[in-house]
Motif scaffolding. Structure first.
Motif, PDB file in Angstrom:
ATOM      1  N   LEU A 298      25.516  20.269   0.336  1.00  0.00           N
ATOM      2  CA  LEU A 298      26.159  21.357   1.070  1.00  0.00           C
ATOM      3  C   LEU A 298      25.785  21.308   2.553  1.00  0.00           C
ATOM      4  CD1 LEU A 298      27.714  24.118   0.974  1.00  0.00           C
ATOM      5  CD2 LEU A 298      25.497  25.187   0.509  1.00  0.00           C
ATOM      6  N   PHE A 299      24.595  20.801   2.843  1.00  0.00           N
ATOM      7  CA  PHE A 299      24.097  20.778   4.215  1.00  0.00           C
ATOM      8  C   PHE A 299      24.232  19.396   4.877  1.00  0.00           C
ATOM      9  CE2 PHE A 299      21.824  23.944   1.760  1.00  0.00           C
ATOM     10  CZ  PHE A 299      21.898  25.070   2.560  1.00  0.00           C
ATOM     11  N   LEU A 310      20.751  24.747  11.196  1.00  0.00           N
ATOM     12  CA  LEU A 310      21.131  24.200   9.899  1.00  0.00           C
ATOM     13  C   LEU A 310      19.907  23.740   9.118  1.00  0.00           C
ATOM     14  CD1 LEU A 310      23.587  23.485   8.105  1.00  0.00           C
ATOM     15  CD2 LEU A 310      23.503  21.191   9.080  1.00  0.00           C
ATOM     16  N   LEU A 311      18.951  23.134   9.815  1.00  0.00           N
ATOM     17  CA  LEU A 311      17.722  22.708   9.154  1.00  0.00           C
ATOM     18  C   LEU A 311      16.945  23.906   8.613  1.00  0.00           C
ATOM     19  CD1 LEU A 311      16.563  19.927  11.644  1.00  0.00           C
ATOM     20  CD2 LEU A 311      17.457  19.598   9.325  1.00  0.00           C
ATOM     21  N   ASP A 312      16.951  24.994   9.362  1.00  0.00           N
ATOM     22  CA  ASP A 312      16.281  26.211   8.893  1.00  0.00           C
ATOM     23  C   ASP A 312      16.967  26.755   7.642  1.00  0.00           C
ATOM     24  OD1 ASP A 312      14.401  26.140  10.890  1.00  0.00           O
ATOM     25  OD2 ASP A 312      15.458  27.555  12.213  1.00  0.00           O
ATOM     26  N   HIS A 314      18.722  25.016   5.498  1.00  0.00           N
ATOM     27  CA  HIS A 314      18.449  24.086   4.402  1.00  0.00           C
ATOM     28  C   HIS A 314      17.055  24.339   3.824  1.00  0.00           C
ATOM     29  CE1 HIS A 314      18.692  19.623   2.888  1.00  0.00           C
ATOM     30  NE2 HIS A 314      18.671  20.509   1.907  1.00  0.00           N
ATOM     31  N   ARG A 315      16.094  24.565   4.707  1.00  0.00           N
ATOM     32  CA  ARG A 315      14.722  24.834   4.270  1.00  0.00           C
ATOM     33  C   ARG A 315      14.652  26.130   3.465  1.00  0.00           C
ATOM     34  NH1 ARG A 315      12.808  25.231   8.927  1.00  0.00           N
ATOM     35  NH2 ARG A 315      12.736  22.969   9.268  1.00  0.00           N
ATOM     36  N   ALA A 316      15.349  27.151   3.950  1.00  0.00           N
ATOM     37  CA  ALA A 316      15.355  28.432   3.240  1.00  0.00           C
ATOM     38  C   ALA A 316      16.034  28.298   1.888  1.00  0.00           C
ATOM     39  CB  ALA A 316      16.056  29.495   4.097  1.00  0.00           C
ATOM     40  N   TRP A 317      17.088  27.504   1.835  1.00  0.00           N
ATOM     41  CA  TRP A 317      17.788  27.297   0.567  1.00  0.00           C
ATOM     42  C   TRP A 317      16.876  26.594  -0.434  1.00  0.00           C
ATOM     43  CZ3 TRP A 317      19.028  22.740  -1.985  1.00  0.00           C
ATOM     44  CH2 TRP A 317      19.893  22.872  -3.070  1.00  0.00           C
ATOM     45  N   LYS A 318      16.151  25.568   0.017  1.00  0.00           N
ATOM     46  CA  LYS A 318      15.239  24.853  -0.868  1.00  0.00           C
ATOM     47  C   LYS A 318      14.172  25.786  -1.414  1.00  0.00           C
ATOM     48  CE  LYS A 318      15.330  19.979   0.439  1.00  0.00           C
ATOM     49  NZ  LYS A 318      14.538  18.855   0.991  1.00  0.00           N
TER      50      LYS A 318
END
Length: 323
Positions: A298-299, A310-312, A314-318
Motif C-alpha cells: 500500500l505504501f 509517508l514513511l511515518d 508506514h511506520r505507524a501502520w506496522k
C-alpha cells in the motif's frame, strides 16, 4: 475487411461476452467485490480497439472496457485482477498492451488521452490516441476542456463516445442537450460522426478512418457509437427500476453478437463458442489461484522516493499490525 477479419472480431466479441457473464457470476458468488457489465457494447469496444496500430497508438479506457482489453490482446486474468481488487488498474503492462490502466473517474481518461496525444505530436512518433467515455460523461467539464484543447492544437486523438442509452438511470434524452454528442464536434471545428455501435464492421471502419486522420495531422475526431447497455450499470444496479422490459426486449433485437453472427456459418460460431469457453475456464482458474500482495505494498508505489510523511505513516501502520 474480409471474412477472416470478421471471424476474428466475432471471436473477440464472443470472448468478451462470455467473460462478462462469468464476471457477473463471480461477483454474485462473492469472488469479485463489484463489476461493471459490458453486455451489448462488445461491437463498439472490440471494433474500435481493433482499429489501433499497437506499434504507435494508445487507448485510454474507463472501467467498462473489457472488450477493448480483449481486442488489444490483454491477458484476461491480468485485466480482471482489477475487479478482483488484487491490483489497482490490472496486472498487465500498459506500454506493451497499448492500453492505459482503467480509469474510474468519469471523464478522466479523456484528459489523459489528450495529454498523450500532445506528447505524440511533439515527439513526432506518428501515433494517435483513442479515448473512451459514455454519454453521461460527455456532460463533464473535463470532456469539454479536452476537446477544446485537442482542437486548438490539432492533436491526433479520437474521442470515442459509447452512447449506451443511459447515464446510470438517466436516459440520454435527459442527459445530452441537442440529442447528439457527435454534433458537438462542430462547435470545436473538428470532425464528428455517429455510427451504429452494434455493427462491429461499421465501428472498425469509422475508427480506423479517424485514427488515420489524426496520424496525418488532420486533428481530432468525435465518434458517437450508438449502442445499448443490455445489462445493469453495475452489479449493484437494478435497471428494472428505471426502464421497462419492453424497451430491453426491443433493444436486444440489435444485440451486436447476433448482428455479427448473421454473416458467419454455424460451424464458425460453434468454433468461436468453444474458444470462448476455454478462455473463460482459464481466466476463472487464474483468478481463483491469485494471491493477495503483501499489505504493506500500500505504501510502496505512492512516490518514487518516499516522503517523510509517508514513511511515518508506514511506520505507524506496522506498529498497528504488530499490536
Amino acid at each position: 475487411m474480409d471474412d477472416a477479419d470478421l471471424r476474428e472480431l466475432f471471436r473477440l466479441m464472443l470472448v468478451t461476452r462470455r467473460l462478462d457473464e462469468e464476471a457477473i457470476a463471480l461477483q454474485r458468488q462473492g469472488v469479485l467485490p463489484a463489476y461493471a457489465p459490458a453486455r451489448g457494447q462488445e461491437a463498439a469496444q472490440v471494433g474500435s480497439a481493433a482499429a489501433l496500430e499497437k506499434s504507435r497508438d494508445f487507448a485510454f479506457p474507463t472501467y467498462r472496457e473489457l472488450g477493448a482489453a480483449i481486442g488489444l490482446g490483454v491477458d484476461p486474468v491480468a485485466y480482471m485482477a482489477m475487479h478482483l481488487n488484487i491490483w489497482h488498474g490490472g496486472l498487465y503492462d500498459p506500454n506493451v498492451a497499448r492500453l492505459a490502466p482503467p480509469n474510474a473517474v468519469v471523464g478522466g481518461p479523456v484528459l489523459h488521452a489528450v495529454g498523450w496525444a500532445m506528447g505524440a505530436k511533439l515527439d513526432g512518433t506518428g501515433g494517435a490516441a483513442l479515448t473512451y467515455f459514455g454519454d453521461g460523461a460527455s456532460s463533464q467539464g473535463d470532456v469539454h476542456e479536452a476537446m477544446n484543447f485537442a482542437a486548438v492544437y490539432r492533436l491526433p486523438v479520437v474521442f470515442f463516445c459509447q452512447n449506451n442509452g443511459w447515464a446510470i438511470s438517466l436516459p440520454t434524452a435527459d442527459q445530452v442537450a441537442g440529442g447528439s454528442v457527435a454534433a458537438r464536434a462542430a462547435g470545436y471545428g473538428i470532425e464528428g460522426h455517429q455510427v451504429d455501435g452494434n455493427d462491429v464492421t461499421a465501428v472498425f471502419e469509422a475508427t480506423r478512418a479517424a485514427l488515420e486522420r489524426g496520424r496525418a495531422g488532420d486533428g481530432p475526431t468525435v465518434i458517437e457509437a450508438m449502442t445499448y447497455r443490455l445489462g445493469p450499470h453495475s452489479t449493484s444496479d437494478d435497471p428494472s427500476r428505471y426502464r421497462s422490459p419492453e424497451e430491453e426486449s426491443l433493444r436486444a433485437e440489435r444485440d451486436p453478437i447476433d448482428v455479427a453472427a448473421t454473416s458467419l456459418s454455424a460451424q464458425e460460431i460453434s468454433d468461436a463458442e468453444e474458444h470462448a469457453a476455454a478462455v473463460v475456464r482459464r481466466t476463472t482458474e487464474g483468478l481463483l489461484a491469485m494471491q493477495r500482495p503483501p499489505s504493506d505494498e500500500l505504501f510502496s508505489f505512492v512516490y518514487r522516493e518516499p516522503t517523510a510523511a509517508l514513511l511515518d505513516q508506514h511506520r505507524a501502520w506496522k506498529e498497528s499490525q504488530d499490536a
